[in-house]
Motif scaffolding. Structure first.
Motif, PDB file in Angstrom:
ATOM      1  N   LEU A   1      -1.890  20.435  -9.501  1.00 32.03           N
ATOM      2  CA  LEU A   1      -1.271  19.123  -9.709  1.00 32.03           C
ATOM      3  C   LEU A   1      -0.853  18.626  -8.335  1.00 32.03           C
ATOM      4  O   LEU A   1      -0.224  19.359  -7.582  1.00 32.03           O
ATOM      5  CB  LEU A   1      -0.065  19.239 -10.647  1.00 32.03           C
ATOM      6  CG  LEU A   1      -0.398  19.697 -12.071  1.00 32.03           C
ATOM      7  CD1 LEU A   1       0.862  19.829 -12.902  1.00 32.03           C
ATOM      8  CD2 LEU A   1      -1.360  18.735 -12.751  1.00 32.03           C
ATOM      9  N   PRO A   2      -1.198  17.404  -7.983  1.00 34.73           N
ATOM     10  CA  PRO A   2      -1.079  16.953  -6.589  1.00 34.73           C
ATOM     11  C   PRO A   2       0.355  16.897  -6.082  1.00 34.73           C
ATOM     12  O   PRO A   2       1.204  16.242  -6.671  1.00 34.73           O
ATOM     13  CB  PRO A   2      -1.695  15.555  -6.631  1.00 34.73           C
ATOM     14  CG  PRO A   2      -1.612  15.129  -8.051  1.00 34.73           C
ATOM     15  CD  PRO A   2      -1.736  16.360  -8.871  1.00 34.73           C
ATOM     16  N   VAL A   3       0.591  17.592  -4.988  1.00 34.71           N
ATOM     17  CA  VAL A   3       1.897  17.574  -4.332  1.00 34.71           C
ATOM     18  C   VAL A   3       1.708  16.975  -2.948  1.00 34.71           C
ATOM     19  O   VAL A   3       0.945  17.481  -2.138  1.00 34.71           O
ATOM     20  CB  VAL A   3       2.466  19.004  -4.200  1.00 34.71           C
ATOM     21  CG1 VAL A   3       3.776  18.976  -3.435  1.00 34.71           C
ATOM     22  CG2 VAL A   3       2.651  19.631  -5.562  1.00 34.71           C
ATOM     23  N   PHE A   4       2.369  15.868  -2.680  1.00 41.36           N
ATOM     24  CA  PHE A   4       2.290  15.229  -1.369  1.00 41.36           C
ATOM     25  C   PHE A   4       3.695  15.006  -0.835  1.00 41.36           C
ATOM     26  O   PHE A   4       4.614  14.676  -1.587  1.00 41.36           O
ATOM     27  CB  PHE A   4       1.575  13.885  -1.469  1.00 41.36           C
ATOM     28  CG  PHE A   4       0.099  14.000  -1.720  1.00 41.36           C
ATOM     29  CD1 PHE A   4      -0.764  14.388  -0.710  1.00 41.36           C
ATOM     30  CD2 PHE A   4      -0.424  13.719  -2.970  1.00 41.36           C
ATOM     31  CE1 PHE A   4      -2.128  14.491  -0.942  1.00 41.36           C
ATOM     32  CE2 PHE A   4      -1.785  13.822  -3.211  1.00 41.36           C
ATOM     33  CZ  PHE A   4      -2.634  14.206  -2.188  1.00 41.36           C
ATOM     34  N   ALA A   5       3.839  15.148   0.470  1.00 43.07           N
ATOM     35  CA  ALA A   5       5.144  14.936   1.085  1.00 43.07           C
ATOM     36  C   ALA A   5       5.636  13.515   0.839  1.00 43.07           C
ATOM     37  O   ALA A   5       6.825  13.274   0.652  1.00 43.07           O
ATOM     38  CB  ALA A   5       5.062  15.221   2.579  1.00 43.07           C
ATOM     39  N   CYS A   6       4.703  12.554   0.803  1.00 33.84           N
ATOM     40  CA  CYS A   6       5.125  11.158   0.685  1.00 33.84           C
ATOM     41  C   CYS A   6       5.683  10.844  -0.700  1.00 33.84           C
ATOM     42  O   CYS A   6       6.289   9.800  -0.906  1.00 33.84           O
ATOM     43  CB  CYS A   6       3.958  10.230   1.024  1.00 33.84           C
ATOM     44  SG  CYS A   6       2.455  10.566   0.104  1.00 33.84           S
ATOM     45  N   GLN A   7       5.517  11.761  -1.660  1.00 33.34           N
ATOM     46  CA  GLN A   7       6.068  11.499  -2.992  1.00 33.34           C
ATOM     47  C   GLN A   7       7.591  11.390  -2.949  1.00 33.34           C
ATOM     48  O   GLN A   7       8.206  10.765  -3.813  1.00 33.34           O
ATOM     49  CB  GLN A   7       5.635  12.598  -3.971  1.00 33.34           C
ATOM     50  CG  GLN A   7       4.195  12.426  -4.408  1.00 33.34           C
ATOM     51  CD  GLN A   7       3.645  13.637  -5.138  1.00 33.34           C
ATOM     52  OE1 GLN A   7       4.077  14.753  -4.921  1.00 33.34           O
ATOM     53  NE2 GLN A   7       2.677  13.404  -6.008  1.00 33.34           N
ATOM     54  N   ALA A   8       8.183  11.993  -1.921  1.00 33.25           N
ATOM     55  CA  ALA A   8       9.626  11.884  -1.772  1.00 33.25           C
ATOM     56  C   ALA A   8      10.041  10.448  -1.497  1.00 33.25           C
ATOM     57  O   ALA A   8      11.183  10.060  -1.730  1.00 33.25           O
ATOM     58  CB  ALA A   8      10.100  12.798  -0.654  1.00 33.25           C
ATOM     59  N   GLY A   9       9.120   9.654  -0.999  1.00 37.10           N
ATOM     60  CA  GLY A   9       9.428   8.262  -0.705  1.00 37.10           C
ATOM     61  C   GLY A   9       9.201   7.344  -1.889  1.00 37.10           C
ATOM     62  O   GLY A   9       9.391   6.127  -1.779  1.00 37.10           O
ATOM     63  N   ASN A  10       8.762   7.888  -3.015  1.00 35.61           N
ATOM     64  CA  ASN A  10       8.516   7.061  -4.193  1.00 35.61           C
ATOM     65  C   ASN A  10       8.840   7.871  -5.440  1.00 35.61           C
ATOM     66  O   ASN A  10       8.059   8.712  -5.863  1.00 35.61           O
ATOM     67  CB  ASN A  10       7.050   6.615  -4.209  1.00 35.61           C
ATOM     68  CG  ASN A  10       6.748   5.688  -5.376  1.00 35.61           C
ATOM     69  OD1 ASN A  10       7.613   5.429  -6.213  1.00 35.61           O
ATOM     70  ND2 ASN A  10       5.528   5.200  -5.427  1.00 35.61           N
ATOM     71  N   PRO A  11      10.002   7.639  -6.041  1.00 38.53           N
ATOM     72  CA  PRO A  11      10.419   8.454  -7.182  1.00 38.53           C
ATOM     73  C   PRO A  11       9.484   8.326  -8.383  1.00 38.53           C
ATOM     74  O   PRO A  11       9.444   9.210  -9.237  1.00 38.53           O
ATOM     75  CB  PRO A  11      11.820   7.920  -7.507  1.00 38.53           C
ATOM     76  CG  PRO A  11      11.963   6.633  -6.769  1.00 38.53           C
ATOM     77  CD  PRO A  11      11.012   6.655  -5.633  1.00 38.53           C
TER      78      PRO A  11
END
Lengths: 327, 371
Positions: free
Chosen positions: B270-280
């Motif tokens: 399941l895709p984990v990206f660092a930038c996901q922290a910038g978009n809840p």
């Protein structure tokens, strides 16, 4: 104010794992403060230490793209740097032959400033005394070469895209960039910097000798000339000996000529062997050119993109949380 | 509780094609989509190339299959195809895993046309071994979208649920019951997972094993080009693989490259990206839209432009117009031989669950076999 150009910076390393992180940091600082856009290319020449991992770690702190080219075994400086040059896309390209080169940011900037005044090739020459062997070598090659080479020790170089294109376009299989750049005919300038230590080439004396031989063969006619000279001399010598033998036959005691024959034989054979040696060098070169083997082999290329580096640095701390939410 | 004969997840080209296909047979279909409209992600954000197989000299099977569907797609959407440009493929002279004779041989083998042309007309001959004029077109994603929507509407059997947030899915006897976060519930005896980058997330919700996928956040750059490039679509094969070609019929060109198009990668199922922290909104369990994301990457245009400058002949400059971002899933097994198979999996029969994953638009016809 930053220069509006794209600059590539190629650095060579072999087993430089312990120093590569600091090197990348300082180069990246310099490039990102001076140029609008840049990429760093590290050529990892068959390192047996943790260079690749160290580079990956260090990439996270960088402001531009980092490309790591891993070569599967040790190729040596020239093939490795050619791999880097083929990958580079910059308008200007720095080539640093060792990550231990200790020139300053100001010096690197000075090189660029010199380049934009009309020098396609700017070389950084360490001021520290050259070793005796280096001095002798450059003196010799500058004297015997047919091109006006004026070569000296260079540890870092800045070249324009057109000079690189012209240089890469030269089809010679033996690539000695220092001489090839000169053969392109683009204007070149040498700048001297103060080096605290004499950055060693990291090559053994044997590799140095090998490189020196290749350069001499590649950029001078001295081998061919020697053959001409030696063949002529030995020809005359054998003629003279022949004359003397005939003279001795008539006027002297022949049996005692055994010594002379031995001298004659040893002279001729030593000359022949020397010629064979020189010819062998050339034949090897012809063989290399004919084989057309790729100049280098790349095992992997990793791109640590600017975005990825930034993302890794922004340490959101949210990554783990997101992962938990998913479960 | 609403009841349908078939639920299709994803209103991209695969979802809409399937909806029209099933609707025509009189099957009552519901198309479920996270976005507010169709074609908001990968169906729109890609090279807009109608692949003819040239891309796959290392995988003849992929190339042959692609070539087969190429004609069908062109016949199916003739009005959406941009034919008015020269389609040039060039073989990079350094760092390439193929070479000109191999490429020609491959083209003959697969049966796709390639005629050698003078490389210096478009390229810096130093970095390009040879150039070929080929037959390959660009499609306009919006025209394809509108045509498919029209076909779907004609059937009169298809409903849409836009802005849907999947909550949970359950198997109840012979049907799947799907619940959404807003409380809506639907059930159907058949489900098609056509969500592309969210395929694994849907699989997880339905209780199936996820696929081995690598995710990449990809950028397709829109550029304006001068006269000489306007009438050409250029692709440099291998080495520093890059491509600049018309983006549909809108007048811009798309600029992409192997090295710089992918910005971030995730190797998790399941895709984990660092930038996901910038978009809840965006989590490994539910991807949001990269293109409208506040944490989307900065453009790699300076790098790509530089790459293009190196490979193209002078006078082919391009100007930056904008970037489109989307997540691309790549099957890990396909990375080595560079094949891009369409994966269709029938994971359950009664109720039926089919999952499809393909990286190409014109292989959409693979669906015919499984529906």
């Amino acid at each position: 104010m930053k220069y509006k150009v794209f600059v590539s910076f190629i650095a060579y390393t072999h087993n430089g794992g312990s120093r590569v992180a600091g090197f990348l940091k300082s180069v990246d600082d310099y490039l990102s403060s001076t140029f609008e856009c840049h990429e760093i290319i590290v050529v990892n020449d068959g390192s047996t230490d943790d260079t690749a991992r160290e580079v990956e770690e260090a990439s996270r702190g960088l402001n531009g793209n980092l490309i790591l080219i891993n070569l599967p075994w040790r190729h040596g400086l020239e093939p490795a740097m050619t791999a880097g040059l083929h990958k580079s896309v910059g308008d200007f390209v720095y080539e640093m032959d060792s990550i231990d080169t200790d020139c300053t940011e100001e010096f690197l900037r000075g090189m660029f400033e010199a380049a934009v005044t009309g020098y396609d090739i700017v070389a950084g020459v360490p001021e520290a005394a050259q070793s005796m062997t280096s001095r002798l070598f450059y003196k010799f090659i500058n004297r015997v070469s047919y091109a006006d080479l004026h070569m000296t020790s260079e540890t870092v170089r800045l070249a324009s895209r057109r000079a690189i294109n012209a240089m890469l376009n030269l089809k010679e299989k033996f690539r000695y960039r220092k001489a090839l750049y000169l053969l392109t005919g683009y204007p070149k300038k040498n700048l001297v910097y103060r080096s605290a230590s004499r950055a060693g080439s990291g090559r053994s004396w044997y590799e140095d000798l090998d490189l020196a031989l290749d350069v001499v063969i590649g950029y001078s006619n001295i081998g061919i000339k020697l053959i001409h000279f030696l063949s002529a001399a030995l020809f005359l010598f054998s003629l003279a000996i022949g004359g003397w033998a005939i003279y001795g036959y008539f006027f002297e005691n022949v049996v005692e000529g055994w010594t002379a024959i031995m001298v004659f034989l040893s002279c001729v054979f030593s000359g022949l062997f020397f010629i064979l040696g020189v010819l062998g060098e050339y034949i090897m070169r012809i063989l290399n050119e004919v084989k057309g083997r790729p100049y280098y082999t790349v095992s992997s290329v990793k791109v640590y993109s600017e975005t990825a580096n930034r993302a890794a640095r922004l340490d959101y701390g949210g990554q783990g949380e997101n992962a938990r939410r998913a479960e | 509780m609403m009841r349908y004969d078939h639920i299709i997840l994803g209103a991209g080209i695969y979802g809409l094609y399937a909806a029209a296909f099933l609707g025509k047979k009189g099957i009552k279909v519901l198309v479920v989509e996270y976005e507010d409209g169709p074609f908001r992600r990968a169906s729109w954000i890609n090279q807009a190339r109608v692949h003819h197989g040239y891309h796959y000299p290392r995988s003849v099977s992929t190339a042959s299959r692609t070539a087969m569907y190429y004609r069908r797609f062109n016949a199916d959407f003739p009005f959406a195809i941009n034919r008015s440009f020269k389609k040039i493929y060039a073989i990079s002279s350094v760092g390439s895993l193929t070479n000109a004779p191999q490429f020609l041989k491959f083209c003959v083998h697969v049966g796709i046309p390639a005629t050698e042309i003078n490389a210096s007309a478009y390229f810096n001959p130093q970095y390009v071994e040879a150039a070929f004029e080929t037959e390959e077109y660009a499609f306009d994603p919006f025209v394809v979208r509108d045509a498919l929507m029209e076909r779907v509407k004609e059937t009169g059997k298809v409903d849409f649920l836009f802005g849907a947030r999947l909550h949970r899915a359950e198997r109840q006897g012979g049907v799947y019951s799907v619940a959404f976060k807003d409380g809506t519930k639907v059930e159907a005896p058949a489900v098609l997972n056509a969500t592309y980058s969210s395929a694994n997330q849907v699989l997880a919700k339905f209780g199936f094993q996820p696929m081995n996928i690598k995710y990449e956040i990809c950028e397709v750059i829109m550029v304006g080009v001068g006269e000489r490039l306007k009438e050409a679509g250029l692709t440099v094969m291998d080495g520093q693989f890059f491509s600049v070609m018309p983006f549909g019929l809108a007048g811009s060109h798309s600029l992409t490259s192997v090295a710089f198009t992918p910005h971030l990668s995730s190797y998790e199922k399941l895709p984990v990206f660092a930038c996901q922290a910038g978009n809840p909104e965006c989590t490994p369990g539910q991807l949001a839209n990269c293109n409208t994301c506040p944490a989307k990457p900065e453009t790699a245009f300076p790098y790509m432009n530089q790459l293009a400058k190196k490979y193209l002949s002078p006078g082919m400059e391009m100007g930056y117009e904008g970037s489109l971002f989307a997540i691309k899933p790549i099957l890990l097994a396909a990375e080595l031989d560079d094949s891009r198979p369409t994966i269709t999996m029938r994971l359950s029969d009664e109720p039926s669950f089919v999952s499809v994953l393909s990286g190409k638009i014109n292989t959409v016809y693979d669906l015919d076999e499984v529906l």
